[in-house]
Write an enzyme that holds these catalytic residues in place. Structure first.
Site, mmCIF file in Angstrom:
data_model
loop_
_atom_site.group_PDB
_atom_site.id
_atom_site.type_symbol
_atom_site.label_atom_id
_atom_site.label_comp_id
_atom_site.label_asym_id
_atom_site.label_seq_id
_atom_site.Cartn_x
_atom_site.Cartn_y
_atom_site.Cartn_z
ATOM 1 N N TRP A 1 -2.069 11.517 -8.186
ATOM 2 C CA TRP A 1 -1.811 10.522 -9.568
ATOM 3 C C TRP A 1 -2.563 11.484 -10.611
ATOM 4 O O TRP A 1 -3.696 11.875 -10.275
ATOM 5 C CB TRP A 1 -2.376 9.367 -9.390
ATOM 6 C CG TRP A 1 -2.513 8.829 -10.805
ATOM 7 C CD1 TRP A 1 -1.325 8.272 -11.543
ATOM 8 C CD2 TRP A 1 -3.465 8.369 -11.733
ATOM 9 N NE1 TRP A 1 -1.878 7.897 -12.843
ATOM 10 C CE2 TRP A 1 -3.125 7.921 -12.927
ATOM 11 C CE3 TRP A 1 -4.963 8.758 -11.342
ATOM 12 C CZ2 TRP A 1 -4.107 7.828 -13.987
ATOM 13 C CZ3 TRP A 1 -5.720 8.626 -12.282
ATOM 14 C CH2 TRP A 1 -5.497 8.067 -13.646
ATOM 15 N N GLU B 1 2.326 9.566 -7.853
ATOM 16 C CA GLU B 1 2.393 8.042 -8.294
ATOM 17 C C GLU B 1 2.597 8.300 -9.816
ATOM 18 O O GLU B 1 1.854 8.730 -10.614
ATOM 19 C CB GLU B 1 0.989 7.608 -7.938
ATOM 20 C CG GLU B 1 0.557 6.228 -8.938
ATOM 21 C CD GLU B 1 -0.838 5.588 -8.194
ATOM 22 O OE1 GLU B 1 -1.540 6.429 -7.717
ATOM 23 O OE2 GLU B 1 -1.117 4.562 -8.594
ATOM 24 N N LYS C 1 2.929 6.078 -13.916
ATOM 25 C CA LYS C 1 2.382 4.897 -14.348
ATOM 26 C C LYS C 1 2.800 4.795 -15.735
ATOM 27 O O LYS C 1 3.353 5.674 -16.235
ATOM 28 C CB LYS C 1 0.882 4.807 -14.254
ATOM 29 C CG LYS C 1 -0.173 5.752 -15.359
ATOM 30 C CD LYS C 1 -1.422 5.510 -15.027
ATOM 31 C CE LYS C 1 -2.230 4.492 -16.068
ATOM 32 N NZ LYS C 1 -3.636 4.309 -15.523
ATOM 33 N N ASP D 1 2.571 1.713 -7.514
ATOM 34 C CA ASP D 1 1.131 0.910 -7.806
ATOM 35 C C ASP D 1 1.683 -0.435 -8.664
ATOM 36 O O ASP D 1 2.373 -0.229 -9.631
ATOM 37 C CB ASP D 1 0.219 1.689 -8.854
ATOM 38 C CG ASP D 1 -1.036 1.063 -9.166
ATOM 39 O OD1 ASP D 1 -0.995 -0.167 -9.473
ATOM 40 O OD2 ASP D 1 -2.053 1.514 -8.783
ATOM 41 N N HIS E 1 1.467 -0.572 -12.364
ATOM 42 C CA HIS E 1 1.953 0.700 -13.123
ATOM 43 C C HIS E 1 3.519 0.590 -13.701
ATOM 44 O O HIS E 1 4.009 1.398 -13.977
ATOM 45 C CB HIS E 1 1.888 1.868 -12.243
ATOM 46 C CG HIS E 1 0.572 2.170 -11.994
ATOM 47 N ND1 HIS E 1 0.210 3.606 -11.762
ATOM 48 C CD2 HIS E 1 -0.713 1.683 -12.398
ATOM 49 C CE1 HIS E 1 -1.158 3.615 -11.687
ATOM 50 N NE2 HIS E 1 -1.621 2.661 -12.070
ATOM 51 N N HIS F 1 0.246 0.997 -3.742
ATOM 52 C CA HIS F 1 -1.117 0.707 -4.248
ATOM 53 C C HIS F 1 -1.094 -0.954 -4.668
ATOM 54 O O HIS F 1 -0.479 -1.104 -5.698
ATOM 55 C CB HIS F 1 -1.415 1.682 -5.470
ATOM 56 C CG HIS F 1 -2.166 2.853 -5.064
ATOM 57 N ND1 HIS F 1 -2.507 3.861 -5.848
ATOM 58 C CD2 HIS F 1 -2.025 3.424 -3.919
ATOM 59 C CE1 HIS F 1 -2.895 4.926 -5.123
ATOM 60 N NE2 HIS F 1 -2.570 4.885 -3.972
ATOM 61 N N ASP G 1 -2.835 -2.971 -16.871
ATOM 62 C CA ASP G 1 -3.247 -2.154 -15.345
ATOM 63 C C ASP G 1 -4.461 -2.192 -15.325
ATOM 64 O O ASP G 1 -5.294 -1.415 -15.358
ATOM 65 C CB ASP G 1 -2.606 -0.730 -15.494
ATOM 66 C CG ASP G 1 -2.971 0.016 -14.159
ATOM 67 O OD1 ASP G 1 -3.219 -0.857 -13.157
ATOM 68 O OD2 ASP G 1 -3.318 1.076 -14.139
ATOM 69 N N ASP H 1 -6.307 -3.587 -12.740
ATOM 70 C CA ASP H 1 -6.958 -3.338 -11.452
ATOM 71 C C ASP H 1 -7.801 -4.555 -11.025
ATOM 72 O O ASP H 1 -8.908 -4.414 -10.330
ATOM 73 C CB ASP H 1 -7.743 -2.016 -11.328
ATOM 74 C CG ASP H 1 -6.753 -0.739 -11.339
ATOM 75 O OD1 ASP H 1 -5.844 -0.677 -10.395
ATOM 76 O OD2 ASP H 1 -6.905 -0.033 -12.583
ATOM 77 N N ASP I 1 -5.208 -0.766 -4.342
ATOM 78 C CA ASP I 1 -6.068 -0.190 -5.540
ATOM 79 C C ASP I 1 -6.456 -1.032 -6.482
ATOM 80 O O ASP I 1 -5.524 -1.281 -7.394
ATOM 81 C CB ASP I 1 -4.866 1.089 -6.054
ATOM 82 C CG ASP I 1 -5.524 1.934 -6.985
ATOM 83 O OD1 ASP I 1 -6.817 1.696 -7.304
ATOM 84 O OD2 ASP I 1 -4.736 2.333 -7.445
HETATM 85 C C1 RNT Z 1 -4.637 4.923 -11.720
HETATM 86 C C2 RNT Z 1 -4.033 5.093 -10.526
HETATM 87 C C3 RNT Z 1 -4.743 5.562 -9.483
HETATM 88 C C4 RNT Z 1 -6.155 5.314 -9.409
HETATM 89 C C5 RNT Z 1 -6.974 5.821 -8.261
HETATM 90 C C6 RNT Z 1 -8.345 5.812 -8.178
HETATM 91 O O1 RNT Z 1 -4.103 4.166 -12.773
HETATM 92 O O2 RNT Z 1 -3.594 3.656 -10.041
HETATM 93 O O3 RNT Z 1 -4.053 5.414 -8.153
HETATM 94 O O4 RNT Z 1 -6.540 3.972 -9.346
HETATM 95 O O5 RNT Z 1 -6.362 7.233 -7.812
HETATM 96 ZN ZN ZN Z 2 -2.855 3.564 -8.259
#
Ligand code: RNT
Ligand code: ZN
Length: 417
Positions: free
Chosen positions: A186, A225, A227, A258, A261, A285, A293, A295, A325
């Site tokens: 990513w 990955e 986003k 993810d 994302h 993720h 996003d 997290d 994630d």
């Molecule tokens: C970032 C991505 C990625 C990170 C990690 C730490 O938006 O989701 O995967 O969260 O690699």
């Molecule tokens: Zn991620």
């Protein structure tokens, strides 16, 4: 919780599910083979162990300053062992490159090799955790806004070298553990304001990836990955969803989904069946976006339930890898691991318990009312009794009993940091 009560509840649940053609004993077996890849970065807010560590960058952010974060490799390992003692089943550990065992030495990203992960490989064996891996292109003086897509060949080559080295490390990890190491790429690459060179950067990224993936490996698998945007890079993301889906389909690469994302009303669950017709496997993720996003810690919410149901309905359990994630620095970090992991497991447990044969029979016969009625009823079937039994069988705290365990570890360990 009392063992007798758990067993009794399970027996009742077993009967209720059997009446709908679902075998709960089989689900318990399937749950045993459902492995999460725990993300090491929840324990220290994505800081890592580089001696020359910089600030977190790349448009990702951990907010909060709850005391007790892991400050070094020993603390992080202890925290992961503690977290895993409260999560039933066997699980993997997902490492980022910045979590290498650098032994107090400055090791730049284009100098890293397997020696820096040897102690992790041994630790993984000792603790029955297979390893997955990630390149780290953020949080470095050369990260800027563009890494693998940078027009400056020097910077691009630096990150290509880093990524190639990470693949070689992943290959060694996979070989040592007798199971492929999944390596995620990513990159944050993007632009804060309007760019008039969208094609150019994407072309650079494509060419960089081609170079990175040129070596064929047997013991590692690549995933890529996308986003939507990162903080400070709102107008353009080089590695968009279309970019990586097309790249994955053309090059037979695993795509990482993810859950934070995508646009907020987009269903990630709906992507599973389309992608699996064109790419070999998926990496997840699992996260929880709140307005963006963000997290947040994964919970058992509708998008997560839908996603796992869709995987089961696609009969794709063994074509999906289950990474987590999120990074919440505002609550107890070990507790956050446990909540998110157990939420993912509960979502999977409920998905596996779905009376699918009956539902499909209704659907095949155009019985829309019956299908909807059973879907609604299935939500309230005693799936939790099956999950509790799974915890009991694996010798981990059942139900909310883990709260006291986390509190004890906090009192004895993390609060003293
Ligand atoms: C970032 C991505 C990625 C990170 C990690 C730490 O938006 O989701 O995967 O969260 O690699
Ligand atoms: Zn991620």
């Amino acid at each position: 919780m009392k063992e007798e009560l758990i067993v009794k509840s399970y027996e009742i649940a077993k009967e209720r599910y059997a009446a709908l053609g679902v075998d709960t004993d089989k689900v318990l077996e399937q749950m045993q083979n459902f492995h999460l890849s725990l993300h090491c970065w929840q324990a220290d807010d994505v800081a890592g162990f580089e001696v020359q560590a910089g600030q977190l960058s790349g448009g990702i952010q951990a907010t909060g300053n709850y005391p007790g974060k892991a400050r070094n490799i020993d603390e992080l390992r202890a925290d992961i062992i503690k977290a895993k003692s409260m999560i039933p089943g066997t699980h993997r550990l997902n490492l980022h490159e910045i979590y290498g065992d650098f032994q107090g030495k400055v090791v730049d990203r284009d100098e890293v090799d397997t020696t820096h992960f040897q102690s992790w490989i041994e630790w993984g064996k000792e603790n029955d955790m297979k390893l997955d891996f990630n390149t780290t292109c953020f949080g470095h003086p050369k990260s800027g806004n563009l890494s693998l897509s940078n027009p400056d060949k020097g910077i691009r080559d630096f990150w290509i070298e880093h990524s190639k080295r990470c693949r070689a490390i992943a290959e060694d990890m996979g070989k040592a553990q007798g199971d492929p190491c999944i390596m995620n790429v990513w990159v944050h690459d993007g632009s804060k304001d309007i760019t008039v060179n969208r094609m150019k950067y994407r072309e650079n990224l494509k060419n960089s990836l081609d170079e990175i993936f040129a070596t064929e490996y047997k013991n590692m698998k690549d995933c890529i990955e996308s986003k939507v945007f990162g903080i400070g890079l709102e107008s353009y993301t080089v590695g968009s969803n279309e970019f990586y889906v097309a790249y994955g389909a053309q090059n037979n690469k695993m795509v990482t989904l993810d859950t934070g994302h995508f646009h907020p009303t987009e269903s990630v669950a709906d992507k599973v069946s389309s992608l699996l017709l064109y790419v070999p496997e998926l990496m997840l993720h699992v996260s929880r976006p709140v307005r963006w996003d963000s997290d947040h810690v994964t919970i058992m919410d509708d998008p997560t339930l839908d996603l796992f149901s869709e995987i089961v309905r696609c009969d794709a359990l063994d074509r999906v890898h289950y990474g987590l994630d999120y990074f919440d620095a505002s609550i107890n970090r070990i507790g956050a691991y446990v909540i998110g992991s157990r939420a993912a497991q509960k979502s999977m447990c409920r998905a596996l318990l779905e009376p699918l044969a009956k539902l499909r029979e209704y659907e095949a016969n155009d019985m829309g009312f019956q299908r909807l009625a059973l879907l609604e009823e299935a939500k309230a079937l005693p799936w939790n009794a099956v999950y509790d039994m799974f915890c009991l069988k694996n010798g981990v705290p059942v139900g909310n009993d883990f709260i006291a365990e986390v509190e004890k570890y906090e009192a004895e360990v993390t609060s003293k940091r």
